[in-house]
Enzyme design. Sequence first.
Site, PDB file in Angstrom:
ATOM      1  N   HIS A 101      -6.603  -5.017  -6.250  1.00 47.55           N
ATOM      2  CA  HIS A 101      -5.788  -5.598  -7.329  1.00 47.55           C
ATOM      3  C   HIS A 101      -6.084  -7.099  -7.302  1.00 47.55           C
ATOM      4  O   HIS A 101      -6.279  -7.670  -6.223  1.00 47.55           O
ATOM      5  CB  HIS A 101      -4.284  -5.487  -7.066  1.00 47.55           C
ATOM      6  CG  HIS A 101      -3.722  -4.113  -6.988  1.00 47.55           C
ATOM      7  ND1 HIS A 101      -3.742  -3.364  -5.846  1.00 47.55           N
ATOM      8  CD2 HIS A 101      -3.077  -3.359  -7.919  1.00 47.55           C
ATOM      9  CE1 HIS A 101      -3.136  -2.206  -6.065  1.00 47.55           C
ATOM     10  NE2 HIS A 101      -2.724  -2.175  -7.319  1.00 47.55           N
ATOM     11  N   ASP A 104      -4.170  -8.905  -4.662  1.00 49.25           N
ATOM     12  CA  ASP A 104      -4.482  -8.617  -3.249  1.00 49.25           C
ATOM     13  C   ASP A 104      -5.449  -9.658  -2.695  1.00 49.25           C
ATOM     14  O   ASP A 104      -5.375 -10.015  -1.527  1.00 49.25           O
ATOM     15  CB  ASP A 104      -5.225  -7.287  -3.059  1.00 49.25           C
ATOM     16  CG  ASP A 104      -4.551  -6.091  -3.661  1.00 49.25           C
ATOM     17  OD1 ASP A 104      -3.327  -6.121  -3.796  1.00 49.25           O
ATOM     18  OD2 ASP A 104      -5.270  -5.117  -3.975  1.00 49.25           O
ATOM     19  N   GLU A 232      -4.240   6.028 -14.132  1.00 52.77           N
ATOM     20  CA  GLU A 232      -3.808   6.758 -12.921  1.00 52.77           C
ATOM     21  C   GLU A 232      -2.398   7.296 -13.127  1.00 52.77           C
ATOM     22  O   GLU A 232      -1.426   6.528 -13.145  1.00 52.77           O
ATOM     23  CB  GLU A 232      -3.853   5.793 -11.729  1.00 52.77           C
ATOM     24  CG  GLU A 232      -3.483   6.455 -10.423  1.00 52.77           C
ATOM     25  CD  GLU A 232      -3.618   5.500  -9.237  1.00 52.77           C
ATOM     26  OE1 GLU A 232      -4.592   4.719  -9.195  1.00 52.77           O
ATOM     27  OE2 GLU A 232      -2.746   5.543  -8.360  1.00 52.77           O
ATOM     28  N   GLU A 268      -4.495  10.843  -8.189  1.00 49.61           N
ATOM     29  CA  GLU A 268      -4.061  10.571  -6.815  1.00 49.61           C
ATOM     30  C   GLU A 268      -3.291  11.772  -6.262  1.00 49.61           C
ATOM     31  O   GLU A 268      -2.343  12.257  -6.893  1.00 49.61           O
ATOM     32  CB  GLU A 268      -3.188   9.307  -6.777  1.00 49.61           C
ATOM     33  CG  GLU A 268      -2.650   9.037  -5.378  1.00 49.61           C
ATOM     34  CD  GLU A 268      -2.173   7.613  -5.193  1.00 49.61           C
ATOM     35  OE1 GLU A 268      -2.729   6.685  -5.813  1.00 49.61           O
ATOM     36  OE2 GLU A 268      -1.223   7.434  -4.406  1.00 49.61           O
ATOM     37  N   HIS A 271       0.502  11.437  -5.911  1.00 51.12           N
ATOM     38  CA  HIS A 271       1.178  11.413  -7.212  1.00 51.12           C
ATOM     39  C   HIS A 271       1.299  12.831  -7.773  1.00 51.12           C
ATOM     40  O   HIS A 271       2.288  13.152  -8.442  1.00 51.12           O
ATOM     41  CB  HIS A 271       0.418  10.520  -8.198  1.00 51.12           C
ATOM     42  CG  HIS A 271       0.372   9.078  -7.779  1.00 51.12           C
ATOM     43  ND1 HIS A 271      -0.304   8.119  -8.485  1.00 51.12           N
ATOM     44  CD2 HIS A 271       0.923   8.440  -6.717  1.00 51.12           C
ATOM     45  CE1 HIS A 271      -0.167   6.946  -7.881  1.00 51.12           C
ATOM     46  NE2 HIS A 271       0.565   7.128  -6.796  1.00 51.12           N
ATOM     47  N   ASP A 296      -7.870   8.908  -6.114  1.00 45.40           N
ATOM     48  CA  ASP A 296      -7.215   8.178  -5.034  1.00 45.40           C
ATOM     49  C   ASP A 296      -6.874   9.218  -3.977  1.00 45.40           C
ATOM     50  O   ASP A 296      -5.941  10.028  -4.145  1.00 45.40           O
ATOM     51  CB  ASP A 296      -5.962   7.441  -5.531  1.00 45.40           C
ATOM     52  CG  ASP A 296      -6.308   6.036  -6.020  1.00 45.40           C
ATOM     53  OD1 ASP A 296      -7.514   5.735  -6.131  1.00 45.40           O
ATOM     54  OD2 ASP A 296      -5.385   5.247  -6.284  1.00 45.40           O
ATOM     55  N   ASP A 307       6.347   8.223  -2.135  1.00 41.56           N
ATOM     56  CA  ASP A 307       4.901   8.039  -2.098  1.00 41.56           C
ATOM     57  C   ASP A 307       4.485   7.516  -0.717  1.00 41.56           C
ATOM     58  O   ASP A 307       4.294   6.313  -0.534  1.00 41.56           O
ATOM     59  CB  ASP A 307       4.563   7.009  -3.200  1.00 41.56           C
ATOM     60  CG  ASP A 307       3.118   7.044  -3.612  1.00 41.56           C
ATOM     61  OD1 ASP A 307       2.398   7.947  -3.159  1.00 41.56           O
ATOM     62  OD2 ASP A 307       2.716   6.172  -4.397  1.00 41.56           O
ATOM     63  N   ASP A 309       1.740   7.860   0.891  1.00 43.80           N
ATOM     64  CA  ASP A 309       0.348   7.392   0.944  1.00 43.80           C
ATOM     65  C   ASP A 309      -0.281   7.548   2.325  1.00 43.80           C
ATOM     66  O   ASP A 309      -0.786   6.584   2.910  1.00 43.80           O
ATOM     67  CB  ASP A 309       0.274   5.905   0.518  1.00 43.80           C
ATOM     68  CG  ASP A 309       0.388   5.725  -0.984  1.00 43.80           C
ATOM     69  OD1 ASP A 309       0.134   6.691  -1.729  1.00 43.80           O
ATOM     70  OD2 ASP A 309       0.732   4.615  -1.428  1.00 43.80           O
ATOM     71  N   ASP A 339      -6.471   5.447  -1.054  1.00 47.50           N
ATOM     72  CA  ASP A 339      -5.252   4.718  -1.390  1.00 47.50           C
ATOM     73  C   ASP A 339      -4.187   5.183  -0.394  1.00 47.50           C
ATOM     74  O   ASP A 339      -3.279   5.941  -0.730  1.00 47.50           O
ATOM     75  CB  ASP A 339      -4.849   5.020  -2.841  1.00 47.50           C
ATOM     76  CG  ASP A 339      -3.721   4.131  -3.318  1.00 47.50           C
ATOM     77  OD1 ASP A 339      -3.219   3.330  -2.507  1.00 47.50           O
ATOM     78  OD2 ASP A 339      -3.328   4.239  -4.492  1.00 47.50           O
TER      79      ASP A 339
END
Length: 438
Positions: A101, A104, A232, A268, A271, A296, A307, A309, A339
């Site tokens: 991003h 980031d 996404e 993802e 998700h 992802d 989430d 991750d 991700d």
Amino acid sequence: MKEYFKGVDKIKFEGPQSKNPLAFKYYDQDEMVMGKSMADHLRFAVCYWHTFKGLGGDQFGGPTIIREYNSSSDPMQVAEDTMDAAFEFLTKLGVTFWCFHDRDIAPEADNLAETNKRLDKIVAKAKKLQDETDVKLLWGTTNAFSHRRFMAGAGTNPSPEIFAYAACQIKKAMEITHELGGVGYVFWGGREGYDTLLNTDLGRELDHLALLLKMAVDHKKNIGFGGQLLIEPKPKEPTKHQYDFDAGNCIAFLQKYGLMDHFKLNIEANHATLAAHTFQHELAISAANGLLGSVDANRGDLLLGWDTDQFPVDIYDTTLAMYVILKAGGLNPGGLNFDAHVRRQSIDPIDLFHAHIGAMDMFAKGLKVAAKMLQDGAFENEIKQRYAGWSGELGQKIEQGKVGFEELEQYILAKGEPELRSGRQEMLENMLNDYILG
Ligand code: XUL
Ligand code: CO
């Protein structure tokens, strides 16, 4: 140059018998599978936000992880040191791609112009590091959800000024993604959704989201960016209802607003879980609509409704995902972006290697199993037989639109009760186990 991951050499493939936790057991980047190297099939990417900027904080407590590259009191020095650490990590891991991003890689300054200057500085550094290594950019994206100005969304914000600010940010993020040779550009609708319909004009917000995406399509043309634009899907979190709920929802949205030719989907795994779908389902529905763009790669926890991750190490998930991906003709120009973040207690730099190695191994093994399943054609054959009737006279007449209710009524009245066939689900599940256990 300073070394941040001391004591770790380039990770090598040592095979399934190896007991070395810092070696690949299944991922042999040059091994050929169905005429393509594993590296070309899997196109792994490391994500900047979790891997380098994630510090273990959650809703209940602050960071637990201390990274050496974060030690300077100057935020731009931290940004530069992080970029050095990232490229050291990517090179040692042997991963070809990274994703980021805008926020980031460089922290926001006091105003947009200064923030963009900071980005230019760090992008020049990233470009140099890319040139010096084999590392490439899979995709860039915009963080238009963390800053307080985006509390009510970006493209779906009730204020046109916030919409404009988001547009500026996306414009710049697309330009730097282009500058770094990005293969794609992702739109994850951070806070594009609502918390209560009592204050929301839902129809208007959807129109605005489409307008923002149309502007991005125009800008892509203006700057000559040849990468793939991706949406996404995610059903909830941070908002109660995210507009890009799931793949099916995104497809309907793209169709309604005439954007089908310009976007693909970035699916993802976690998700999909939050949307009460399987990862395989989200990939399959994207593929069936010609919209499978990128992935992802992570996993959720069925007992935690958020989430999480986590790194994807479930061989069933990776096998079935690779099966859909292979059937769809592969991911290129997309990839498998991790991700995912290490757990709050995984505080050592070495944990980042363990996390990625395990996930890469399970996708490599999943690829090999899926390739064997596809080459043997056992599952495809079962599907073919299940639908065999559609190649017969009746099936063909229906598919070609040559019959309607009248003709079908006559047919069934004359023929009587249709014959039934077992779905063979248990046999197929056993077959899948046989392939995985090999
Ligand atoms: C959030 C998420 C994002 C996107 C990029 O759930 O997945 O990290 O992948 O904005
Ligand atoms: Co994501």
